[in-house]
Scaffold this motif. Sequence first.
Motif, PDB file in Angstrom:
ATOM      1  N   GLU A 184      -3.488   3.935   6.321  1.00  0.00           N
ATOM      2  CA  GLU A 184      -3.261   4.880   5.133  1.00  0.00           C
ATOM      3  C   GLU A 184      -4.456   5.740   4.845  1.00  0.00           C
ATOM      4  O   GLU A 184      -4.253   7.029   4.692  1.00  0.00           O
ATOM      5  CB  GLU A 184      -3.206   3.996   3.777  1.00  0.00           C
ATOM      6  CG  GLU A 184      -1.908   3.301   3.866  1.00  0.00           C
ATOM      7  CD  GLU A 184      -0.723   4.236   3.661  1.00  0.00           C
ATOM      8  OE1 GLU A 184      -0.726   5.307   3.450  1.00  0.00           O
ATOM      9  OE2 GLU A 184       0.548   3.514   3.068  1.00  0.00           O
ATOM     10  N   ILE A 207       1.956   2.843  -3.538  1.00  0.00           N
ATOM     11  CA  ILE A 207       0.874   3.686  -3.974  1.00  0.00           C
ATOM     12  C   ILE A 207       1.216   5.338  -3.879  1.00  0.00           C
ATOM     13  O   ILE A 207       1.324   5.702  -2.772  1.00  0.00           O
ATOM     14  CB  ILE A 207      -0.708   3.634  -3.733  1.00  0.00           C
ATOM     15  CG1 ILE A 207      -1.080   1.954  -3.986  1.00  0.00           C
ATOM     16  CG2 ILE A 207      -1.739   4.328  -4.529  1.00  0.00           C
ATOM     17  CD1 ILE A 207      -2.235   1.503  -3.452  1.00  0.00           C
ATOM     18  N   ASP A 256       1.062   9.295  -3.395  1.00  0.00           N
ATOM     19  CA  ASP A 256       0.373  10.032  -2.338  1.00  0.00           C
ATOM     20  C   ASP A 256      -0.699  10.598  -3.199  1.00  0.00           C
ATOM     21  O   ASP A 256      -0.721  10.937  -4.393  1.00  0.00           O
ATOM     22  CB  ASP A 256       1.066  11.588  -1.954  1.00  0.00           C
ATOM     23  CG  ASP A 256       2.360  10.941  -0.845  1.00  0.00           C
ATOM     24  OD1 ASP A 256       2.151   9.556  -0.716  1.00  0.00           O
ATOM     25  OD2 ASP A 256       2.855  11.761  -0.602  1.00  0.00           O
ATOM     26  N   ARG A 274      -3.509  10.079   3.427  1.00  0.00           N
ATOM     27  CA  ARG A 274      -2.681   9.992   2.096  1.00  0.00           C
ATOM     28  C   ARG A 274      -3.194   9.298   0.956  1.00  0.00           C
ATOM     29  O   ARG A 274      -2.959   9.755  -0.326  1.00  0.00           O
ATOM     30  CB  ARG A 274      -1.099   9.181   2.411  1.00  0.00           C
ATOM     31  CG  ARG A 274       0.042   9.067   1.720  1.00  0.00           C
ATOM     32  CD  ARG A 274       1.155   8.290   2.015  1.00  0.00           C
ATOM     33  NE  ARG A 274       0.847   6.815   1.702  1.00  0.00           N
ATOM     34  CZ  ARG A 274       0.922   6.371   0.480  1.00  0.00           C
ATOM     35  NH1 ARG A 274       1.237   7.033  -0.616  1.00  0.00           N
ATOM     36  NH2 ARG A 274       0.752   5.025   0.361  1.00  0.00           N
ATOM     37  N   LEU A 275      -3.932   8.071   1.101  1.00  0.00           N
ATOM     38  CA  LEU A 275      -4.828   7.487   0.024  1.00  0.00           C
ATOM     39  C   LEU A 275      -6.288   7.791  -0.085  1.00  0.00           C
ATOM     40  O   LEU A 275      -6.736   8.200   1.190  1.00  0.00           O
ATOM     41  CB  LEU A 275      -4.683   6.139   0.277  1.00  0.00           C
ATOM     42  CG  LEU A 275      -3.151   5.662  -0.107  1.00  0.00           C
ATOM     43  CD1 LEU A 275      -3.039   3.981  -0.081  1.00  0.00           C
ATOM     44  CD2 LEU A 275      -2.476   6.075  -1.336  1.00  0.00           C
ATOM     45  N   HIS A 276      -7.049   7.604  -0.891  1.00  0.00           N
ATOM     46  CA  HIS A 276      -8.201   7.544  -1.325  1.00  0.00           C
ATOM     47  C   HIS A 276      -8.796   6.241  -1.279  1.00  0.00           C
ATOM     48  O   HIS A 276      -7.959   5.258  -2.097  1.00  0.00           O
ATOM     49  CB  HIS A 276      -8.787   8.523  -2.184  1.00  0.00           C
ATOM     50  CG  HIS A 276      -8.557  10.143  -1.839  1.00  0.00           C
ATOM     51  ND1 HIS A 276      -9.297  11.069  -1.620  1.00  0.00           N
ATOM     52  CD2 HIS A 276      -7.113  10.456  -1.966  1.00  0.00           C
ATOM     53  CE1 HIS A 276      -8.795  12.165  -1.645  1.00  0.00           C
ATOM     54  NE2 HIS A 276      -7.183  11.912  -1.792  1.00  0.00           N
ATOM     55  N   ALA A 277      -9.690   5.930  -1.133  1.00  0.00           N
ATOM     56  CA  ALA A 277     -10.492   4.435  -1.517  1.00  0.00           C
ATOM     57  C   ALA A 277     -11.789   4.416  -1.816  1.00  0.00           C
ATOM     58  O   ALA A 277     -12.610   5.244  -1.088  1.00  0.00           O
ATOM     59  CB  ALA A 277     -10.205   3.551  -0.298  1.00  0.00           C
ATOM     60  N   GLY A 335      -3.214   8.729  -4.416  1.00  0.00           N
ATOM     61  CA  GLY A 335      -3.806   7.347  -5.152  1.00  0.00           C
ATOM     62  C   GLY A 335      -4.863   7.169  -4.613  1.00  0.00           C
ATOM     63  O   GLY A 335      -5.434   7.182  -3.394  1.00  0.00           O
ATOM     64  N   LEU A 359       0.804  -1.344   0.283  1.00  0.00           N
ATOM     65  CA  LEU A 359      -0.111   0.000   0.111  1.00  0.00           C
ATOM     66  C   LEU A 359       0.864   1.379  -0.030  1.00  0.00           C
ATOM     67  O   LEU A 359       0.430   2.167  -0.603  1.00  0.00           O
ATOM     68  CB  LEU A 359      -0.923  -0.038   1.124  1.00  0.00           C
ATOM     69  CG  LEU A 359      -2.137  -1.016   1.228  1.00  0.00           C
ATOM     70  CD1 LEU A 359      -2.703  -0.888   2.481  1.00  0.00           C
ATOM     71  CD2 LEU A 359      -2.874  -0.586   0.093  1.00  0.00           C
ATOM     72  N   LEU A 390      -7.471   3.609  -4.334  1.00  0.00           N
ATOM     73  CA  LEU A 390      -7.723   2.268  -4.331  1.00  0.00           C
ATOM     74  C   LEU A 390      -9.211   2.009  -4.407  1.00  0.00           C
ATOM     75  O   LEU A 390     -10.010   2.445  -3.753  1.00  0.00           O
ATOM     76  CB  LEU A 390      -7.142   1.425  -2.981  1.00  0.00           C
ATOM     77  CG  LEU A 390      -7.372  -0.007  -2.894  1.00  0.00           C
ATOM     78  CD1 LEU A 390      -6.504  -0.913  -3.936  1.00  0.00           C
ATOM     79  CD2 LEU A 390      -7.142  -0.565  -1.591  1.00  0.00           C
TER      80      LEU A 390
END
Length: 337
Positions: free
Chosen positions: A260, A237, A239, A265-268, A241, A234, A243
């Motif tokens: 995360e 991926i 910054d 830092r990430l989106h989902a 990014g 993870l 999922l």
Amino acid sequence: MPSPQLPRAVFALDPVHLPLLFPPPLMARLRQAAELDPALVVRDFTDPAAAAALAEAEVLITGWGCPHLDAGVLTATPRLRTVLHAAGSVRSLVGDALWERGITVSSAVTGNALPVAEYTLAMILLAGKDTFTHRERFRSTHAYPSPVETAHTGNVGRQVGIIGASRVGRRVLELLRPFDFTVLLHDPYVSAAEAAGLGAQLLSLDDLLSRSDIVSLHAPDIPETYRMLDGERLALIRDGGVLINTSRGALVDPDALADELVSGRLHAVLDVTEPEPLPAGSPLYRLPNVFLTPHIAGSLGNELERLGRIVVEELERLGAGAPLAHEVRHADMARVA
């Protein structure tokens, strides 16, 4: 010449799904392809009321809510030769006893793959426009975004990574073709030439993760894919990014993913999670960078008729002595969902 005898079939599924799987015109067509009692829907293979029908059944029409077809079920169905599954995966449905007896299995997984792929395409396009972030910002500011705030928004040249050239994955790859994406693919069973034919560049998993703006999971839930996206992966991926998971929650380490996402830092986009559903106290329900849906990507509502139609078409092939179009083979079970 006498007309050929129709195969005897029995429904084995949760009856709540039956009207959507087989609406009246399709049920009429089904009854032309098989001899069955539409009022008999088996949930318990030990039910004495179903014993006579099961003893004569040559075909089981299964679906969500059907119990596991173990040796006891096969004892109750001595004439059974075919299972037609009006749903997706048969992994939890069939076992060694069924394969050992040489029973043929067919699944409507191809029909179920289509709405999952459509959901995925929609989410990829929305994520590329940074729709969820802008929605949250608009809720609080009531102001349109500035050019600075939209400088990194858009779908031109986005790197989209597809993990798994499954039926869903291949359909997603097909749907992505008209758009201005760079499409990346990881699948250990696909060659570089085959990936190119699918419109994608084949990469290792780590390279795909590090290069993708949007990562979409379409791998099967098998021992080899358990926690395939752990904390280290993870972290690859980039910054900001995104999922997308419409496969199974077990493919992702839930604690690492939560870390995360809580950090921002990430989106989902998560249609599946582990556990499922998440506990009420999970922070993922409240995070602005998480879009949660309750396992709706697969067939729902009027989409179930597509699954029923596949079953009817398979029954018609059986009656004509033709091979099944959607047969699931024992050898495939080690690497399919």
